[in-house]
Design a protein around this motif. Structure first.
Motif, PDB file in Angstrom:
ATOM      1  N   ASP A 232       0.829  -1.212   0.000  1.00  0.00           N
ATOM      2  CA  ASP A 232       0.000   0.000   0.000  1.00  0.00           C
ATOM      3  C   ASP A 232       0.862   1.260   0.000  1.00  0.00           C
ATOM      4  OD1 ASP A 232      -2.331  -1.465   0.003  1.00  0.00           O
ATOM      5  OD2 ASP A 232      -2.621  -1.349   2.178  1.00  0.00           O
ATOM      6  N   THR A 233       1.927   1.250   0.805  1.00  0.00           N
ATOM      7  CA  THR A 233       2.800   2.425   0.884  1.00  0.00           C
ATOM      8  C   THR A 233       3.489   2.680  -0.445  1.00  0.00           C
ATOM      9  OG1 THR A 233       3.190   1.977   3.230  1.00  0.00           O
ATOM     10  CG2 THR A 233       4.711   3.476   2.137  1.00  0.00           C
ATOM     11  N   VAL A 234       3.978   1.618  -1.058  1.00  0.00           N
ATOM     12  CA  VAL A 234       4.661   1.756  -2.341  1.00  0.00           C
ATOM     13  C   VAL A 234       3.701   2.253  -3.415  1.00  0.00           C
ATOM     14  CG1 VAL A 234       5.810   0.471  -4.183  1.00  0.00           C
ATOM     15  CG2 VAL A 234       6.447   0.065  -1.793  1.00  0.00           C
ATOM     16  N   ARG A 235       2.497   1.737  -3.406  1.00  0.00           N
ATOM     17  CA  ARG A 235       1.495   2.175  -4.382  1.00  0.00           C
ATOM     18  C   ARG A 235       1.219   3.670  -4.256  1.00  0.00           C
ATOM     19  NH1 ARG A 235      -3.693   0.017  -2.467  1.00  0.00           N
ATOM     20  NH2 ARG A 235      -3.427   1.831  -1.101  1.00  0.00           N
ATOM     21  N   ASP A 236       1.120   4.149  -3.034  1.00  0.00           N
ATOM     22  CA  ASP A 236       0.762   5.551  -2.819  1.00  0.00           C
ATOM     23  C   ASP A 236       1.943   6.501  -3.006  1.00  0.00           C
ATOM     24  OD1 ASP A 236      -1.778   4.642  -2.228  1.00  0.00           O
ATOM     25  OD2 ASP A 236      -1.480   4.702  -0.056  1.00  0.00           O
ATOM     26  N   ARG A 237       3.131   6.098  -2.582  1.00  0.00           N
ATOM     27  CA  ARG A 237       4.272   7.010  -2.571  1.00  0.00           C
ATOM     28  C   ARG A 237       5.161   6.908  -3.810  1.00  0.00           C
ATOM     29  NH1 ARG A 237       7.127   6.337   3.209  1.00  0.00           N
ATOM     30  NH2 ARG A 237       8.824   7.264   1.977  1.00  0.00           N
ATOM     31  N   LEU A 238       5.318   5.706  -4.349  1.00  0.00           N
ATOM     32  CA  LEU A 238       6.309   5.523  -5.401  1.00  0.00           C
ATOM     33  C   LEU A 238       5.726   5.220  -6.773  1.00  0.00           C
ATOM     34  CD1 LEU A 238       9.067   3.501  -3.500  1.00  0.00           C
ATOM     35  CD2 LEU A 238       8.838   5.969  -3.813  1.00  0.00           C
ATOM     36  N   MET A 239       4.572   4.554  -6.812  1.00  0.00           N
ATOM     37  CA  MET A 239       4.012   4.213  -8.119  1.00  0.00           C
ATOM     38  C   MET A 239       3.750   5.437  -8.989  1.00  0.00           C
ATOM     39  SD  MET A 239       3.441   1.802 -10.171  1.00  0.00           S
ATOM     40  CE  MET A 239       3.275   0.277  -9.252  1.00  0.00           C
ATOM     41  N   PRO A 240       3.304   6.587  -8.428  1.00  0.00           N
ATOM     42  CA  PRO A 240       3.146   7.767  -9.290  1.00  0.00           C
ATOM     43  C   PRO A 240       4.446   8.185  -9.976  1.00  0.00           C
ATOM     44  CG  PRO A 240       1.962   8.085  -7.233  1.00  0.00           C
ATOM     45  CD  PRO A 240       2.764   6.832  -7.065  1.00  0.00           C
ATOM     46  N   LEU A 241       5.575   8.050  -9.291  1.00  0.00           N
ATOM     47  CA  LEU A 241       6.855   8.390  -9.917  1.00  0.00           C
ATOM     48  C   LEU A 241       7.180   7.436 -11.055  1.00  0.00           C
ATOM     49  CD1 LEU A 241       9.006   9.096  -6.716  1.00  0.00           C
ATOM     50  CD2 LEU A 241       7.758  10.733  -8.142  1.00  0.00           C
ATOM     51  N   VAL A 242       6.876   6.167 -10.859  1.00  0.00           N
ATOM     52  CA  VAL A 242       7.127   5.174 -11.909  1.00  0.00           C
ATOM     53  C   VAL A 242       6.252   5.455 -13.125  1.00  0.00           C
ATOM     54  CG1 VAL A 242       6.942   2.713 -12.476  1.00  0.00           C
ATOM     55  CG2 VAL A 242       7.890   3.434 -10.263  1.00  0.00           C
ATOM     56  N   ARG A 243       4.988   5.808 -12.890  1.00  0.00           N
ATOM     57  CA  ARG A 243       4.084   6.118 -13.997  1.00  0.00           C
ATOM     58  C   ARG A 243       4.547   7.374 -14.737  1.00  0.00           C
ATOM     59  NH1 ARG A 243       2.408   1.233 -14.563  1.00  0.00           N
ATOM     60  NH2 ARG A 243       0.948   0.477 -12.968  1.00  0.00           N
ATOM     61  N   GLN A 244       5.020   8.374 -13.993  1.00  0.00           N
ATOM     62  CA  GLN A 244       5.538   9.586 -14.632  1.00  0.00           C
ATOM     63  C   GLN A 244       6.722   9.269 -15.531  1.00  0.00           C
ATOM     64  OE1 GLN A 244       6.502  12.243 -11.439  1.00  0.00           O
ATOM     65  NE2 GLN A 244       4.387  12.384 -10.711  1.00  0.00           N
ATOM     66  N   SER A 245       7.613   8.410 -15.043  1.00  0.00           N
ATOM     67  CA  SER A 245       8.786   8.045 -15.835  1.00  0.00           C
ATOM     68  C   SER A 245       8.391   7.312 -17.104  1.00  0.00           C
ATOM     69  CB  SER A 245       9.739   7.175 -14.999  1.00  0.00           C
ATOM     70  OG  SER A 245      10.223   7.886 -13.886  1.00  0.00           O
ATOM     71  N   ALA A 246       7.420   6.412 -16.983  1.00  0.00           N
ATOM     72  CA  ALA A 246       6.947   5.672 -18.157  1.00  0.00           C
ATOM     73  C   ALA A 246       6.309   6.617 -19.171  1.00  0.00           C
ATOM     74  CB  ALA A 246       5.960   4.591 -17.730  1.00  0.00           C
ATOM     75  N   ALA A 247       5.564   7.598 -18.679  1.00  0.00           N
ATOM     76  CA  ALA A 247       4.948   8.575 -19.585  1.00  0.00           C
ATOM     77  C   ALA A 247       6.017   9.403 -20.290  1.00  0.00           C
ATOM     78  CB  ALA A 247       3.998   9.480 -18.812  1.00  0.00           C
ATOM     79  N   TYR A 248       7.042   9.827 -19.546  1.00  0.00           N
ATOM     80  CA  TYR A 248       8.140  10.569 -20.171  1.00  0.00           C
ATOM     81  C   TYR A 248       8.768   9.744 -21.298  1.00  0.00           C
ATOM     82  CZ  TYR A 248      12.812  12.384 -20.990  1.00  0.00           C
ATOM     83  OH  TYR A 248      13.949  12.841 -21.601  1.00  0.00           O
ATOM     84  N   SER A 249       9.039   8.480 -21.025  1.00  0.00           N
ATOM     85  CA  SER A 249       9.659   7.625 -22.036  1.00  0.00           C
ATOM     86  C   SER A 249       8.801   7.528 -23.288  1.00  0.00           C
ATOM     87  CB  SER A 249       9.914   6.223 -21.462  1.00  0.00           C
ATOM     88  OG  SER A 249      10.847   6.267 -20.410  1.00  0.00           O
ATOM     89  N   ALA A 250       7.497   7.327 -23.091  1.00  0.00           N
ATOM     90  CA  ALA A 250       6.598   7.202 -24.239  1.00  0.00           C
ATOM     91  C   ALA A 250       6.575   8.484 -25.063  1.00  0.00           C
ATOM     92  CB  ALA A 250       5.196   6.845 -23.757  1.00  0.00           C
ATOM     93  N   HIS A 251       6.514   9.627 -24.389  1.00  0.00           N
ATOM     94  CA  HIS A 251       6.512  10.906 -25.099  1.00  0.00           C
ATOM     95  C   HIS A 251       7.829  11.130 -25.842  1.00  0.00           C
ATOM     96  CE1 HIS A 251       2.702  12.199 -23.589  1.00  0.00           C
ATOM     97  NE2 HIS A 251       3.090  12.330 -22.339  1.00  0.00           N
ATOM     98  N   ARG A 252       8.916  10.871 -25.171  1.00  0.00           N
ATOM     99  CA  ARG A 252      10.222  11.134 -25.797  1.00  0.00           C
ATOM    100  C   ARG A 252      10.463  10.195 -26.981  1.00  0.00           C
ATOM    101  NH1 ARG A 252      13.444  13.941 -28.276  1.00  0.00           N
ATOM    102  NH2 ARG A 252      15.684  13.661 -27.952  1.00  0.00           N
ATOM    103  N   LEU A 253      10.087   8.941 -26.870  1.00  0.00           N
ATOM    104  CA  LEU A 253      10.221   8.014 -27.993  1.00  0.00           C
ATOM    105  C   LEU A 253       9.383   8.481 -29.177  1.00  0.00           C
ATOM    106  CD1 LEU A 253      10.135   4.639 -26.046  1.00  0.00           C
ATOM    107  CD2 LEU A 253      12.055   5.474 -27.412  1.00  0.00           C
ATOM    108  N   ALA A 254       8.171   8.947 -28.897  1.00  0.00           N
ATOM    109  CA  ALA A 254       7.312   9.442 -29.977  1.00  0.00           C
ATOM    110  C   ALA A 254       7.917  10.687 -30.621  1.00  0.00           C
ATOM    111  CB  ALA A 254       5.918   9.746 -29.431  1.00  0.00           C
ATOM    112  N   GLU A 255       8.518  11.549 -29.819  1.00  0.00           N
ATOM    113  CA  GLU A 255       9.164  12.739 -30.376  1.00  0.00           C
ATOM    114  C   GLU A 255      10.351  12.344 -31.255  1.00  0.00           C
ATOM    115  OE1 GLU A 255       9.864  16.988 -28.532  1.00  0.00           O
ATOM    116  OE2 GLU A 255      11.373  15.593 -27.753  1.00  0.00           O
ATOM    117  N   MET A 256      11.128  11.350 -30.822  1.00  0.00           N
ATOM    118  CA  MET A 256      12.241  10.861 -31.637  1.00  0.00           C
ATOM    119  C   MET A 256      11.737  10.257 -32.943  1.00  0.00           C
ATOM    120  SD  MET A 256      14.637   9.089 -28.726  1.00  0.00           S
ATOM    121  CE  MET A 256      16.000   9.985 -27.958  1.00  0.00           C
ATOM    122  N   ASP A 257      10.620   9.518 -32.858  1.00  0.00           N
ATOM    123  CA  ASP A 257      10.013   8.974 -34.081  1.00  0.00           C
ATOM    124  C   ASP A 257       9.684  10.110 -35.054  1.00  0.00           C
ATOM    125  OD1 ASP A 257      10.095   6.385 -33.098  1.00  0.00           O
ATOM    126  OD2 ASP A 257       8.026   6.410 -32.384  1.00  0.00           O
TER     127      ASP A 257
END
Length: 514
Positions: free
Chosen positions: A358-383
């Protein structure tokens, strides 16, 4: 107190072991690689073999948030890194857009930086100082389980020679962890790994200066160009690294494995030249491929899928190394585990797994999701840079707008750096009132480096902005229409093709994260 076995003697594993040992737990660290670190920094860099960390000689960066946490909870580790030559760096003063004097609150942007072998060696010394046992040359092949339980329960680690019993197994072996395979081998099939389809490849060189001074900050520590990103990271003892980051599936840019081609590409970006025309301290290009964002879920939010074992750091979630979040998230993650153990102990394994999850879901998972979103955006920009069709997305445009604003306004730069360094309250600066001074410049034509978009009617909207978030929203359309800095795709490839290749130096240090 509990018997805890930590898998992996890298920095992530050792910092976890240190935190748990402070609580009085009996902590043992198992490490597959046989060799302890040499005593000298030079030998650590040149001769230490760490097959378990294929990225040992690639770029690494500890965020300011890591230093805040480490100084509070692991001060001895911080001292060991500094004694080995680690350097405190203020991430504001290393930015060429920084103007004016530092404020007292800007101390929060300070971090500690060093090459990965130096960090690893310091961690080993810190563990030895408090008598944490690190068993080397131990190959783990599976998990010991209690049969017949509704929720599978781990009771130890199976090595090639014996079973090491544990009240809790903590896997800190990183991206190459075998935990998912081990769990499936004992019938725990419901654990799933969520992974991105695409990722990045890193092509890195390290440099040094005879007098210990670094080149002037001519570009940001992370600069996003068209088909590649550039990283420059200061390190210990007058050294630094420069990394060129491409899409993992960009076949044309795989020629960057060659030293001369890498140099030719880097020189196409004028601001990189002072950083790559120094003396290299490595031979060949250090290559790391297969770097994708991924998450391993051992807890589904209602009940654990397995107890007696947890995944910490990169074993749990691997994020885009471009953002430098891995070791900082790993320390936050280890603190979550420490706190969960304080509350539940190990006797009630289900309660421990639930509290930790529960703690990891609330405190850290948002950071992981943000990082994944950054990667998807940056890959699309490179494309888009390759195809000639610019990538546009509201979320990505907002991020680029803040970066654009931060080149003209120091408070915006502070907001950008606070977000990048994972500092507490980073988003609050976006809602703060803004003065009229920076707005006058923003409503005037852009410089040649950041040209204005013809007929772009955002000046009046910017002039009416009252908060930084308002400015970012007003600049988003302008930001998304600005051409990406650096050479065009064809110009970059032409420069790489005309440069003579370095015989025998290509693909000298290629490794994969898979």
């Amino acid at each position: 107190m509990a018997r805890i076995v930590v898998l992996g003697a890298g920095l992530g594993g050792i910092q976890t072991a240190l935190l748990l040992a402070q609580e009085g737990h009996d902590v043992t660290v198992l490490e597959r690689d046989p060799s302890p670190p040499p005593s000298s920094v030079e030998a650590q860099w040149s001769h230490w073999e760490r097959p378990g960390i294929p990225h040992l000689r690639l770029t690494h960066f500890l965020l300011a948030r890591w230093l805040q946490l480490a100084e509070t909870h692991l001060p001895a580790l911080v001292r060991e890194i500094e004694q080995a030559g680690g350097v405190r760096v203020n991430t504001l003063t290393t930015d060429p857009s920084m103007r004016g004097p530092l404020m007292p609150a800007d101390e929060r942007f300070v971090t500690l930086t060093a090459r990965r072998p130096v960090l690893e060696s310091a961690a080993v010394r810190a563990a030895a100082a408090v008598n944490i046992e690190v068993r080397r040359a131990v190959t783990c092949v599976g998990l010991a389980m209690v049969p017949g339980r509704t929720v599978p329960h781990v009771t130890g680690v199976v090595t090639r020679d014996a079973v090491v019993p544990a009240d809790l197994v903590v896997d800190c072996t990183g991206r190459r962890s075998h935990l998912l395979t081990w769990l499936r081998a004992v019938g725990v099939s419901q654990v799933q790994e969520e992974a991105a389809e695409r990722g990045f490849t890193y092509y890195t060189r390290h440099f040094g200066s005879p007098d210990g001074r670094l080149p002037e900050a001519t570009f940001r520590m992370l600069e996003q160009y068209g088909s590649l990103s550039a990283l420059r990271v200061p390190a210990d003892n007058g050294t630094w690294s420069v990394g060129l980051v491409t899409r993992g599936d960009d076949r044309e840019l795989r020629a960057l494995r060659d030293e001369a081609t890498w140099t030719a590409a880097a020189r196409q970006f004028t601001e990189l030249r002072p950083w790559v025309e120094a003396q290299p301290i490595t031979t060949g290009i250090q290559v790391m491929a297969g770097l994708k964002d991924r998450v391993l879920n051992l807890y589904d939010g209602r009940s654990p899928r397995v107890t007696g074992v947890v995944a910490v750091g990169d074993t749990w979630a691997s994020t885009n190394p471009t953002l430098g979040r891995g070791l900082t998230i790993a320390l936050e993650h280890a603190l979550c585990l420490r706190d969960a153990l304080r509350e539940t102990g190990t006797d009630d394994a289900t309660a421990l797994a639930g509290r930790f999850g529960d703690t990891v879901r609330d405190r850290l998972m948002p950071l992981v999701r943000q990082s994944a979103a950054y990667s998807a955006h940056r890959l699309a920009e490179m494309d888009g840079h390759e195809t000639g069709v610019p990538y546009r997305h509201p979320e990505w445009s907002a991020q680029k707008a803040l970066a654009l604003f931060s080149r003209d306004d120091t408070d915006a730069l502070r907001a950008l750096r606070a977000i990048a360094q994972l500092l507490p309250g980073a988003g609050e600066a976006l809602s703060a009132p803004i003065t009229a001074a920076p707005l006058a410049h923003l409503t005037s034509p852009r410089t040649a480096q950041r040209p204005a978009v013809p007929n772009q009617p955002c000046g009046g909207v910017v002039a009416k902005a009252s908060t930084m978030a308002d400015v970012v929203a007003a600049l988003a359309l302008r930001a998304e229409r600005l051409p990406l800095p650096g050479p065009s795709r064809s110009e970059l490839l032409a420069a790489m093709d005309t440069w003579p290749r370095t015989e025998g130096r290509s693909n000298a240090a290629a490794t994969s994260a898979s």
